[in-house]
Design a protein around this motif. Structure first.
Motif, mmCIF file in Angstrom:
data_model
loop_
_atom_site.group_PDB
_atom_site.id
_atom_site.type_symbol
_atom_site.label_atom_id
_atom_site.label_comp_id
_atom_site.label_asym_id
_atom_site.label_seq_id
_atom_site.Cartn_x
_atom_site.Cartn_y
_atom_site.Cartn_z
ATOM 1 N N VAL A 86 48.120 19.666 58.832
ATOM 2 C CA VAL A 86 47.900 18.240 58.566
ATOM 3 C C VAL A 86 46.792 18.032 57.541
ATOM 4 C CG1 VAL A 86 47.196 16.044 59.577
ATOM 5 C CG2 VAL A 86 48.737 17.564 60.846
ATOM 6 N N ILE A 87 45.678 18.731 57.705
ATOM 7 C CA ILE A 87 44.558 18.583 56.772
ATOM 8 C C ILE A 87 44.955 19.014 55.367
ATOM 9 C CG2 ILE A 87 42.260 19.460 56.184
ATOM 10 C CD1 ILE A 87 41.698 19.585 59.218
ATOM 11 N N ALA A 88 45.671 20.144 55.262
ATOM 12 C CA ALA A 88 46.122 20.622 53.947
ATOM 13 C C ALA A 88 47.023 19.590 53.284
ATOM 14 C CB ALA A 88 46.860 21.948 54.102
ATOM 15 N N TYR A 89 47.898 18.962 54.083
ATOM 16 C CA TYR A 89 48.808 17.963 53.515
ATOM 17 C C TYR A 89 48.041 16.744 53.010
ATOM 18 C CZ TYR A 89 52.402 14.431 53.031
ATOM 19 O OH TYR A 89 53.208 13.434 52.531
ATOM 20 N N PHE A 90 47.091 16.265 53.786
ATOM 21 C CA PHE A 90 46.365 15.063 53.373
ATOM 22 C C PHE A 90 45.429 15.329 52.199
ATOM 23 C CE2 PHE A 90 47.825 13.267 57.397
ATOM 24 C CZ PHE A 90 48.172 11.980 56.974
ATOM 25 N N ILE A 91 44.919 16.530 52.078
ATOM 26 C CA ILE A 91 44.131 16.883 50.885
ATOM 27 C C ILE A 91 45.028 16.812 49.648
ATOM 28 C CG2 ILE A 91 42.961 18.765 49.682
ATOM 29 C CD1 ILE A 91 41.814 19.637 52.388
ATOM 30 N N LEU A 92 46.216 17.404 49.754
ATOM 31 C CA LEU A 92 47.162 17.361 48.642
ATOM 32 C C LEU A 92 47.556 15.919 48.324
ATOM 33 C CD1 LEU A 92 49.010 18.800 46.608
ATOM 34 C CD2 LEU A 92 50.747 18.910 48.409
ATOM 35 N N VAL A 121 48.287 32.071 63.569
ATOM 36 C CA VAL A 121 48.827 30.711 63.589
ATOM 37 C C VAL A 121 48.304 29.909 62.402
ATOM 38 C CG1 VAL A 121 48.761 28.518 64.835
ATOM 39 C CG2 VAL A 121 49.274 30.620 66.058
ATOM 40 N N CYS A 122 47.024 30.031 62.090
ATOM 41 C CA CYS A 122 46.449 29.320 60.940
ATOM 42 C C CYS A 122 47.126 29.755 59.641
ATOM 43 C CB CYS A 122 44.949 29.574 60.847
ATOM 44 S SG CYS A 122 43.973 28.724 62.101
ATOM 45 N N ALA A 123 47.327 31.066 59.489
ATOM 46 C CA ALA A 123 47.996 31.587 58.290
ATOM 47 C C ALA A 123 49.437 31.088 58.214
ATOM 48 C CB ALA A 123 47.967 33.108 58.296
ATOM 49 N N THR A 124 50.101 31.014 59.366
ATOM 50 C CA THR A 124 51.478 30.524 59.412
ATOM 51 C C THR A 124 51.551 29.059 59.021
ATOM 52 O OG1 THR A 124 52.026 32.110 61.165
ATOM 53 C CG2 THR A 124 53.511 30.236 60.869
ATOM 54 N N MET A 125 50.622 28.253 59.540
ATOM 55 C CA MET A 125 50.588 26.832 59.207
ATOM 56 C C MET A 125 50.384 26.618 57.709
ATOM 57 S SD MET A 125 51.105 25.011 61.900
ATOM 58 C CE MET A 125 51.187 25.261 63.679
ATOM 59 N N LEU A 126 49.459 27.376 57.125
ATOM 60 C CA LEU A 126 49.208 27.257 55.686
ATOM 61 C C LEU A 126 50.426 27.709 54.883
ATOM 62 C CD1 LEU A 126 45.503 28.485 55.354
ATOM 63 C CD2 LEU A 126 46.378 26.169 54.958
ATOM 64 N N SER A 127 51.107 28.740 55.366
ATOM 65 C CA SER A 127 52.314 29.214 54.692
ATOM 66 C C SER A 127 53.407 28.149 54.713
ATOM 67 C CB SER A 127 52.824 30.494 55.354
ATOM 68 O OG SER A 127 51.878 31.532 55.256
ATOM 69 N N PHE A 128 53.587 27.503 55.863
ATOM 70 C CA PHE A 128 54.564 26.422 55.963
ATOM 71 C C PHE A 128 54.237 25.308 54.972
ATOM 72 C CE2 PHE A 128 55.565 27.418 60.694
ATOM 73 C CZ PHE A 128 56.497 28.359 60.299
ATOM 74 N N PHE A 129 52.955 24.959 54.886
ATOM 75 C CA PHE A 129 52.548 23.889 53.981
ATOM 76 C C PHE A 129 52.827 24.266 52.530
ATOM 77 C CE2 PHE A 129 49.196 22.501 51.060
ATOM 78 C CZ PHE A 129 49.514 21.152 50.993
ATOM 79 N N VAL A 130 52.462 25.475 52.143
ATOM 80 C CA VAL A 130 52.674 25.928 50.765
ATOM 81 C C VAL A 130 54.160 25.928 50.415
ATOM 82 C CG1 VAL A 130 52.493 27.906 49.200
ATOM 83 C CG2 VAL A 130 50.546 27.264 50.630
ATOM 84 N N LEU A 162 55.769 23.628 47.532
ATOM 85 C CA LEU A 162 56.508 24.236 46.431
ATOM 86 C C LEU A 162 57.904 23.627 46.296
ATOM 87 C CD1 LEU A 162 55.620 28.040 46.734
ATOM 88 C CD2 LEU A 162 55.073 26.517 44.824
ATOM 89 N N GLY A 163 58.538 23.364 47.431
ATOM 90 C CA GLY A 163 59.851 22.737 47.398
ATOM 91 C C GLY A 163 59.793 21.353 46.788
ATOM 92 N N ALA A 164 58.757 20.586 47.145
ATOM 93 C CA ALA A 164 58.595 19.247 46.581
ATOM 94 C C ALA A 164 58.295 19.324 45.085
ATOM 95 C CB ALA A 164 57.478 18.506 47.308
ATOM 96 N N TYR A 165 57.391 20.243 44.693
ATOM 97 C CA TYR A 165 57.035 20.372 43.277
ATOM 98 C C TYR A 165 58.213 20.845 42.428
ATOM 99 C CZ TYR A 165 55.114 22.164 38.958
ATOM 100 O OH TYR A 165 54.895 22.417 37.623
ATOM 101 N N VAL A 180 60.483 17.881 56.175
ATOM 102 C CA VAL A 180 61.036 17.769 57.526
ATOM 103 C C VAL A 180 61.140 19.159 58.151
ATOM 104 C CG1 VAL A 180 63.171 17.351 58.829
ATOM 105 C CG2 VAL A 180 62.311 15.598 57.297
ATOM 106 N N PHE A 181 61.717 20.087 57.404
ATOM 107 C CA PHE A 181 61.938 21.433 57.936
ATOM 108 C C PHE A 181 60.624 22.123 58.293
ATOM 109 C CE2 PHE A 181 62.360 26.053 57.180
ATOM 110 C CZ PHE A 181 63.235 26.348 58.207
ATOM 111 N N PHE A 182 59.677 22.153 57.365
ATOM 112 C CA PHE A 182 58.450 22.912 57.607
ATOM 113 C C PHE A 182 57.490 22.183 58.551
ATOM 114 C CE2 PHE A 182 59.891 25.064 53.686
ATOM 115 C CZ PHE A 182 59.898 26.358 54.188
#
Length: 224
Positions: free
Chosen positions: A12-18, A167-176, A180-183, A139-141
């Motif tokens: 969530v934090i990574a998404y809101f920073i972006l 888990v933290c690494a997995t969450m960041l991977s999902f976000f990235v 990338l899909g959006a970009y 939606v997927f990630f």
């Protein structure tokens, strides 16, 4: 519920920073100039990657979410389907109500700007806002992030340091992967940044709302 939110906080934090960065860019630059700024550097490797990675939202992702059925775990598939149907409904209403032009149509009026295009990509001209691909990726990630957070809570891994790091690494991977899909839609000039921004918001918010209001019935969780 608090533990799930805490586990999900990295995503969530990574998404809101972006999101804040994206809002800042849209405030600082005109739409066409910003698109060129984000889309000015192309390489053959990036062309291939973004061309095919973007296509993940057109079918392969829907196949992936069916895999849990092989282990008779249909919760994730049902949850994703409900989120995708709900978010997709909102997105299609916006698309056909607002009806904005795609970059390839908008840039026809700019004589001094040559839009970089990727060979072999079928360009679309209408219904640009918001981006359906960006919504599907998020939606997927976001569903995946919620599922991992629930699994982490229910299996009581809170005191395992290595599990926390994983888990933290997995969450960041999902976000990235979602970002990338959006970009990819901007890189391929199928959408403007504003299109993918709103598409990602729909894709992020829909699973969160579906989880909050339907967690007991959909995921069958007993969370205080």
């Amino acid at each position: 519920m608090k533990q799930i939110l805490k586990t999900l906080s990295v995503y969530v934090i990574a998404y809101f920073i972006l999101l804040m960065i994206v809002f800042g860019l849209q405030y600082a630059y005109p739409k066409a100039e910003l698109h060129m700024l984000l889309n000015s550097y192309h390489t053959s490797i990036q062309d291939i990657f973004f061309k095919y990675y973007s296509m993940m939202a057109e079918g392969p992702i829907y196949v992936i979410v069916l895999l849990p059925l092989l282990w008779k775990k249909i919760k994730f598939t049902i949850f994703f389907a409900l989120c995708e149907l709900s978010g997709g409904g909102v997105l299609q209403i916006l698309k056909h109500t607002i009806c904005t032009d795609r970059p390839v149509s908008v840039f026809e009026q700019y004589q001094n700007m040559i839009l970089p295009l990727v060979q072999g990509v079928d360009m679309h001209h209408g219904n640009s806002f918001p981006s359906g691909h960006a919504s599907t990726f998020f939606v997927f990630f976001t569903c995946c992030a919620l599922y991992i957070a629930c699994h982490y809570k229910l299996n009581d891994y809170q005191h395992d340091r290595w599990a926390k790091m994983l888990v933290c690494a997995t969450m960041l991977s999902f976000f990235v992967l979602a970002a990338l899909g959006a970009y990819s839609r901007v890189y391929l000039s199928q959408h403007f940044l504003s299109d993918v921004c709103v598409g990602s918001l729909i894709g992020f918010v829909t699973p969160c709302l579906m989880f909050y209001f339907g967690r007991h019935k959909i995921l069958k969780l007993k969370i205080e």
